[in-house]
Scaffold this motif. Structure first.
Motif, PDB file in Angstrom:
ATOM      1  N   GLY A 142      63.084 -49.868  86.753  1.00  0.00           N
ATOM      2  CA  GLY A 142      64.053 -49.246  85.853  1.00  0.00           C
ATOM      3  C   GLY A 142      65.110 -50.189  85.330  1.00  0.00           C
ATOM      4  O   GLY A 142      65.399 -50.226  84.121  1.00  0.00           O
ATOM      5  N   VAL A 143      65.680 -51.000  86.231  1.00  0.00           N
ATOM      6  CA  VAL A 143      66.750 -51.908  85.805  1.00  0.00           C
ATOM      7  C   VAL A 143      66.241 -52.967  84.832  1.00  0.00           C
ATOM      8  O   VAL A 143      66.798 -53.127  83.739  1.00  0.00           O
ATOM      9  CB  VAL A 143      67.448 -52.545  87.027  1.00  0.00           C
ATOM     10  N   PRO A 144      65.189 -53.709  85.162  1.00  0.00           N
ATOM     11  CA  PRO A 144      64.726 -54.705  84.189  1.00  0.00           C
ATOM     12  C   PRO A 144      64.226 -54.076  82.890  1.00  0.00           C
ATOM     13  O   PRO A 144      64.391 -54.657  81.807  1.00  0.00           O
ATOM     14  CB  PRO A 144      63.599 -55.430  84.925  1.00  0.00           C
ATOM     15  N   ALA A 145      63.613 -52.892  82.965  1.00  0.00           N
ATOM     16  CA  ALA A 145      63.117 -52.247  81.748  1.00  0.00           C
ATOM     17  C   ALA A 145      64.264 -51.830  80.837  1.00  0.00           C
ATOM     18  O   ALA A 145      64.127 -51.844  79.609  1.00  0.00           O
ATOM     19  CB  ALA A 145      62.268 -51.030  82.113  1.00  0.00           C
ATOM     20  N   GLN A 146      65.398 -51.483  81.407  1.00  0.00           N
ATOM     21  CA  GLN A 146      66.557 -51.072  80.619  1.00  0.00           C
ATOM     22  C   GLN A 146      67.374 -52.265  80.131  1.00  0.00           C
ATOM     23  O   GLN A 146      67.828 -52.304  78.988  1.00  0.00           O
ATOM     24  CB  GLN A 146      67.467 -50.158  81.450  1.00  0.00           C
ATOM     25  N   GLN A 147      67.580 -53.248  81.022  1.00  0.00           N
ATOM     26  CA  GLN A 147      68.541 -54.314  80.744  1.00  0.00           C
ATOM     27  C   GLN A 147      67.919 -55.574  80.157  1.00  0.00           C
ATOM     28  O   GLN A 147      68.651 -56.413  79.604  1.00  0.00           O
ATOM     29  CB  GLN A 147      69.286 -54.701  82.044  1.00  0.00           C
ATOM     30  N   GLY A 148      66.632 -55.753  80.334  1.00  0.00           N
ATOM     31  CA  GLY A 148      66.041 -57.015  79.922  1.00  0.00           C
ATOM     32  C   GLY A 148      66.628 -58.161  80.713  1.00  0.00           C
ATOM     33  O   GLY A 148      66.722 -58.104  81.937  1.00  0.00           O
ATOM     34  N   ASN A 149      67.052 -59.199  80.021  1.00  0.00           N
ATOM     35  CA  ASN A 149      67.620 -60.379  80.682  1.00  0.00           C
ATOM     36  C   ASN A 149      69.138 -60.349  80.739  1.00  0.00           C
ATOM     37  O   ASN A 149      69.763 -61.347  81.103  1.00  0.00           O
ATOM     38  CB  ASN A 149      67.172 -61.650  79.950  1.00  0.00           C
ATOM     39  N   THR A 150      69.757 -59.230  80.373  1.00  0.00           N
ATOM     40  CA  THR A 150      71.218 -59.162  80.309  1.00  0.00           C
ATOM     41  C   THR A 150      71.804 -58.790  81.662  1.00  0.00           C
ATOM     42  O   THR A 150      71.124 -58.277  82.543  1.00  0.00           O
ATOM     43  CB  THR A 150      71.666 -58.135  79.269  1.00  0.00           C
ATOM     44  N   VAL A 151      73.103 -59.041  81.806  1.00  0.00           N
ATOM     45  CA  VAL A 151      73.875 -58.652  82.984  1.00  0.00           C
ATOM     46  C   VAL A 151      74.829 -57.563  82.560  1.00  0.00           C
ATOM     47  O   VAL A 151      75.615 -57.750  81.625  1.00  0.00           O
ATOM     48  CB  VAL A 151      74.644 -59.855  83.578  1.00  0.00           C
ATOM     49  N   ILE A 152      74.802 -56.412  83.248  1.00  0.00           N
ATOM     50  CA  ILE A 152      75.652 -55.277  82.893  1.00  0.00           C
ATOM     51  C   ILE A 152      76.416 -54.845  84.138  1.00  0.00           C
ATOM     52  O   ILE A 152      75.827 -54.569  85.180  1.00  0.00           O
ATOM     53  CB  ILE A 152      74.819 -54.107  82.340  1.00  0.00           C
ATOM     54  N   ASN A 153      77.746 -54.798  84.018  1.00  0.00           N
ATOM     55  CA  ASN A 153      78.615 -54.439  85.164  1.00  0.00           C
ATOM     56  C   ASN A 153      78.283 -55.286  86.390  1.00  0.00           C
ATOM     57  O   ASN A 153      78.323 -54.796  87.533  1.00  0.00           O
ATOM     58  CB  ASN A 153      78.480 -52.948  85.497  1.00  0.00           C
ATOM     59  N   GLY A 154      77.984 -56.543  86.173  1.00  0.00           N
ATOM     60  CA  GLY A 154      77.698 -57.458  87.269  1.00  0.00           C
ATOM     61  C   GLY A 154      76.299 -57.365  87.829  1.00  0.00           C
ATOM     62  O   GLY A 154      75.931 -58.122  88.728  1.00  0.00           O
ATOM     63  N   LEU A 155      75.471 -56.447  87.291  1.00  0.00           N
ATOM     64  CA  LEU A 155      74.118 -56.255  87.811  1.00  0.00           C
ATOM     65  C   LEU A 155      73.118 -57.003  86.951  1.00  0.00           C
ATOM     66  O   LEU A 155      73.021 -56.780  85.729  1.00  0.00           O
ATOM     67  CB  LEU A 155      73.768 -54.760  87.831  1.00  0.00           C
ATOM     68  N   ARG A 156      72.357 -57.874  87.583  1.00  0.00           N
ATOM     69  CA  ARG A 156      71.307 -58.629  86.886  1.00  0.00           C
ATOM     70  C   ARG A 156      69.954 -58.056  87.273  1.00  0.00           C
ATOM     71  O   ARG A 156      69.713 -57.697  88.412  1.00  0.00           O
ATOM     72  CB  ARG A 156      71.369 -60.114  87.286  1.00  0.00           C
TER      73      ARG A 156
END
Length: 349
Positions: free
Chosen positions: A332-346
């Protein structure tokens, strides 16, 4: 840190000590502590500045509440300085189907019985001891709201309750203008961490306090159990520890012993400090059968684990959480965020 570094419980204004004194051992010298020893334990905790005492109607068949009530009765003026928590749901009469559970009839009966044993006219925090599969959640939470409006109870909480029921009860209370849920009580220690999934998630989202019970895993994390001695003398709750006595636990105890040595403290104090330093934890329930055991537990307030020590202990006991925890983390996290960092989560992928 000390017992007077008070914390507010969840989104309430109730101030509680970082360690709460559990009284499951009070009133039965064959397994716990006799009345005189219980009074000594209470006095030591209160003299150290603690204000939060946790009991239950069913502890020692009502004797724990009676011992606490007798102690308070001899000390006029003390009661209002304390936060006294007790519980309902467990049956006190196995022949009566309406004596246990969380229905209106049972709650009404048990609150009056607890008030009588405690010698007080109100309970600060009234816990549902565990979830009752036979009673509608609306019936339980509306009855608790009635007790608050009548002045018999100040705050309400949920112990040993599934996350879905916690979320529904808290939401029902919010939407219907009933007394909000203040906190949850869960088994939580370095060997039992599955609450970190759904229950902690519910607590964070709903602003609930979290009180761990059995922070030393029924004594396993005191260091008294070793590879060579898996049935130590004085193991009062030995029947509960068998599932923990395996090589993974002993590797954890090795690490706790080494970290304790680095900090000049004990294995038990180190394990308690780990629980206390978890961000979601409001107050940790400690129990003691002797004043010496209480002193050993209070010593954990002097222990602060470094980020590296916390991470090492975390890694030794990372729990396997229920679906969809791993799926959301790994996909879920990589599918949503790609290579970005959001709220400190990579993303991990």
């Amino acid at each position: 840190m000390n017992l007077t570094d008070f914390r507010t419980l969840g989104r309430t204004g109730l101030r509680v000590s970082p360690l709460a004194l559990g009284t499951m051992t009070f009133g039965d010298p064959s397994w716990g502590a006799d009345e005189a020893t219980s009074a000594e334990i209470l006095s030591r905790y209160l003299d150290a500045g603690g204000n939060f005492v946790d009991t239950a109607n069913a502890y020692m068949g009502g004797r724990a509440e009676e011992v606490l009530g007798a102690y308070l009765g001899k000390r006029p003026g003390l009661r209002d300085r304390l936060v006294i928590a007790t519980k309902f749901a467990l049956s006190m009469d196995p022949t009566d189907p309406n004596n246990g559970g969380t229905g209106r009839k049972a709650i009404r009966h048990h609150v009056d019985e607890s008030l009588s044993r405690l010698g007080t006219d109100y309970i600060d925090l009234y816990w549902q001891h565990n979830w009752d599969r036979h009673t509608p959640l609306e019936e339980t939470i509306s009855t608790l709201d009635d007790l608050v409006r009548e002045g018999k109870v100040r705050y309400v909480g949920l112990s040993d309750t599934p996350a879905w029921a916690v979320a529904r009860m808290a939401t029902l209370a919010e939407w219907r203008g009933w007394t909000p849920i203040a906190a949850i009580q869960v088994e939580y220690n370095l060997l039992e961490r599955t609450s970190e999934g759904e229950l902690f998630g519910a607590a964070r989202e709903l602003g609930l306090g979290v009180l761990p019970w059995s922070p030393l895993a029924n004594g396993v994390l005191t260091g008294k159990y070793t590879r060579d001695n898996q049935n130590p003398a004085g193991a009062g709750r030995g029947m509960f520890v068998g599932r923990h006595l395996h090589e993974g636990t002993f590797r954890l105890l090795d690490a706790l012993g080494r970290i304790a040595g680095e900090l000049g403290t004990t294995v038990a104090a180190t394990a308690l400090a780990w629980v206390r330093q978890q961000p979601v934890v409001s107050s940790t329930i400690i129990g003691a059968r002797t004043v010496g055991q209480l002193e050993a537990n209070l010593a954990s307030l002097d222990v602060t684990l470094s980020p590296e020590q916390l991470a090492e202990l975390d890694g030794l006991t990372t729990p396997e959480l229920n679906f969809p925890a791993a799926f959301l983390r790994d996909f879920g996290v990589p599918a949503q965020q790609g290579n970005t960092v959001i709220n400190g989560l990579r993303a991990s992928a």
